[in-house]
Design an enzyme around this catalytic site. Structure first.
Site, PDB file in Angstrom:
ATOM      1  N   ILE A 162       6.721   9.229   0.004  1.00 42.89           N
ATOM      2  CA  ILE A 162       5.526  10.059   0.050  1.00 42.89           C
ATOM      3  C   ILE A 162       4.501   9.497   1.024  1.00 42.89           C
ATOM      4  CG2 ILE A 162       3.717  11.130  -1.355  1.00 42.89           C
ATOM      5  CD1 ILE A 162       6.710  11.774  -2.076  1.00 42.89           C
ATOM      6  N   GLU A 163       4.373   8.191   1.028  1.00 42.94           N
ATOM      7  CA  GLU A 163       3.352   7.549   1.849  1.00 42.94           C
ATOM      8  C   GLU A 163       3.679   7.575   3.336  1.00 42.94           C
ATOM      9  OE1 GLU A 163       0.456   6.394   1.297  1.00 42.94           O
ATOM     10  OE2 GLU A 163       0.346   6.471  -0.873  1.00 42.94           O
ATOM     11  N   SER A 164       4.910   7.268   3.689  1.00 45.50           N
ATOM     12  CA  SER A 164       5.229   7.029   5.099  1.00 45.50           C
ATOM     13  C   SER A 164       6.600   7.525   5.515  1.00 45.50           C
ATOM     14  CB  SER A 164       5.160   5.521   5.375  1.00 45.50           C
ATOM     15  OG  SER A 164       6.153   4.841   4.603  1.00 45.50           O
TER      16      SER A 164
END
Length: 533
Positions: A162-164
């Site tokens: 989700i982040e990266s």
């Protein structure tokens, strides 16, 4: 190099081979161990006796040469779990890691319209999911190990999706960096060094440790993983205030009941969608690449400064793969005083250690030099006997800037400067710049579909090497759609041909260039923000 090429099969790796590899490497990925004094009964890297008098051979042996820890029974220990011996003939070692992840899912499920929307989004982009999951295969075992060791739900190991999208070079519009997307201020709070030579927000081991520390703290504050995740994205203060508003109004204070920004409203649904896809990929018409349940990489101790190019060459590794495992490095050299270990795939780690023993050349082409007085890069290059463009490129000095006294430059080694970088510089080096006349225009551009560093650089009339260095990327780094990139352009000229400059331009240039990480200046928001993927 693919994960399949680097994996260790039970037929190829016996207990004896593993014991030798661990003894040679003296460390591992998940819990790096400090060098221990060599014991007579243990295997220790040494230079061949015929080359013992050669300084280069001695230096090579000193770069990686500590002994492996052993259990009370005298057996080599698992580098990730020092109290548990590794048995690669055990079939459970080769169980698909996705199965291990599923067994540890422990967070309450969400079933909302937003979750179904994100499921549809990912299911309609199988190529994107394939790239994300393949990229994750380098890091996922280590993260799952750490999550399980702390007794946390294994869903949290999926958070970098989700982040990266599991890109350790990712940089968001909020200047959050790395796989776990730490902004500078939060990174510093969790002891992630950010200096001229490295940015530990991109370090695989350090950033994972910091992210899990932060998540544990947030869970302790809110007692709920969904609220902890909201705070990871939005900030604990913002979540606390939103809960207080609901409490005052007599409303519920769970994640779904809070009024939050759109990004945070989508944050847990995104993770839930990825969790559902990992749990039941066939339901979404997707196939996950197989990820073996053993380490992808080992940690190799580094005791002398050594060029990145040399490490990759001796390890038989492509430069892009080396940087994928060691993305925190800002410079073309590994400084032993600041980065005492590098991560290498299993097979390449053993190859590197063995090749290093026979290597006879210099280990590093670079050292550090502190600028004694403020000067132009051209004057410094002349004093150092270096090409000005080369000096500016490797140290990311933008055009029309002066280097202030006290700055630390990476410079070519010479007879006068032939020392490893000392610890105080390796940890605290800073670049201080001031505008020399009209400041260059610093602008931010977005990467388009199929863009590369070369195509973006050509579009804006700059070199791809400088573009990579301005953005702390390796020369072969892949870009994702919408990725923000810093570009320095010449000052604008007026219709009469004169360079225009606002009264505050010089002051802004000084403020923006106080350190080499000016474009990553700490945000006022003490939170971690995710990029748009």
């Amino acid at each position: 190099m693919t994960h399949a090429a680097a994996k260790v099969s039970s037929n190829r790796w016996t207990h004896q081979a593993l014991a030798l590899a661990l003894a040679l490497l003296g460390g591992c990925a998940s819990t790096p161990l400090p060098p221990e004094p060599a014991q007579p009964a243990e295997v220790v890297m040494v230079a061949p006796s015929a080359a013992a008098a050669s300084p280069s051979a001695t230096d090579s042996a000193a770069v990686a040469g500590t002994a492996a820890p052993t259990s009370a029974a005298g057996q080599p220990q698992d580098p990730l779990r020092p109290d548990v011996p590794v048995d690669l003939s055990d079939s459970s070692v080769h169980t698909d890691l996705w199965s291990r992840l599923r067994r540890g899912f422990a967070m309450p499920d969400l079933d909302t319209r937003l979750v179904r929307g994100r499921e549809q989004y990912y299911a309609s982009r199988p190529d994107y999911v394939q790239r994300m999951t393949e990229r994750s295969s380098r890091y996922l075992f280590h993260i799952v190990e750490e999550v399980e060791r702390r007794g946390m739900p294994t869903e949290l190991a999926l958070l970098p999706f989700i982040e990266s999208a599991f890109n350790p070079q990712a940089m968001s519009v909020a200047k959050a960096s790395g796989m776990w997307q730490f902004i500078p201020s939060t990174g510093k709070h969790y002891e992630l060094a950010q200096n001229v030579f490295r940015d530990d927000r991109r370090d695989v081991l350090a950033s994972t440790r910091a992210a899990l520390d932060y998540l544990q703290k947030l869970h302790g504050m809110f007692g709920d993983w969904h609220l902890a995740l909201a705070a990871y994205n939005w900030g604990e203060g913002s979540v606390g205030r939103a809960m207080a508003r609901n409490r005052k109004a007599g409303r519920r204070t769970d994640y779904l009941s809070l009024k939050m920004p759109n990004e945070t409203q989508l944050y847990v649904p995104k993770l839930q969608a990825v969790k559902n896809i990992i749990a039941r990929p066939g339901d979404f018409g997707l196939t996950l690449p197989r990820v073996e349940n053993h380490p992808y990489f080992l940690s190799v101790p580094i005791q002398r400064d050594i060029d990145v190019e040399l490490v990759a060459r001796l390890a038989g590794l492509e430069s892009a793969e080396f940087h994928a495992l060691n993305p925190s490095l800002n410079q073309p050299v590994v400084l032993a005083a600041g980065t005492p270990q590098v991560l290498l795939p299993y097979d390449n780690a053993e190859r590197f250690v063995r090749a290093l023993v026979d290597y006879r050349g210099p280990l590093s082409s670079w050292t550090a030099w502190v600028v004694p007085k403020t000067a132009k890069p051209a004057d410094l290059a002349r004093h150092l006997g270096m090409d000005e463009d080369h000096l500016c490129a490797v140290n990311r000095i933008p055009p029309r800037m002066l280097v202030k006294a006290g700055s630390t430059l990476l410079v070519a080694r010479s007879e006068r400067r032939d020392h490893d970088v000392p610890e105080h510089l390796a940890h605290n080096a800073a670049m201080l710049l001031v505008a020399d006349g009209p400041a260059p225009r610093r602008t931010t551009v977005k990467a388009r579909r199929s863009d590369s560093l070369t195509s973006v650089a050509a579009r804006h009339g700059v070199s791809s090497a400088k573009l990579a260095q301005w953005n702390k990327l390796s020369s072969g780094a892949a870009l994702y759609v919408g990725q923000s990139l810093v570009v320095f352009l010449p000052p604008r000229k007026s219709s009469g041909g004169r360079i225009t400059k606002s009264p505050t331009a010089a002051r802004k240039a000084v403020l923006k260039s106080r350190s080499v990480h000016a474009e990553a200046a700490p945000s006022a928001r003490a939170k971690v923000s995710s990029p748009r993927h």
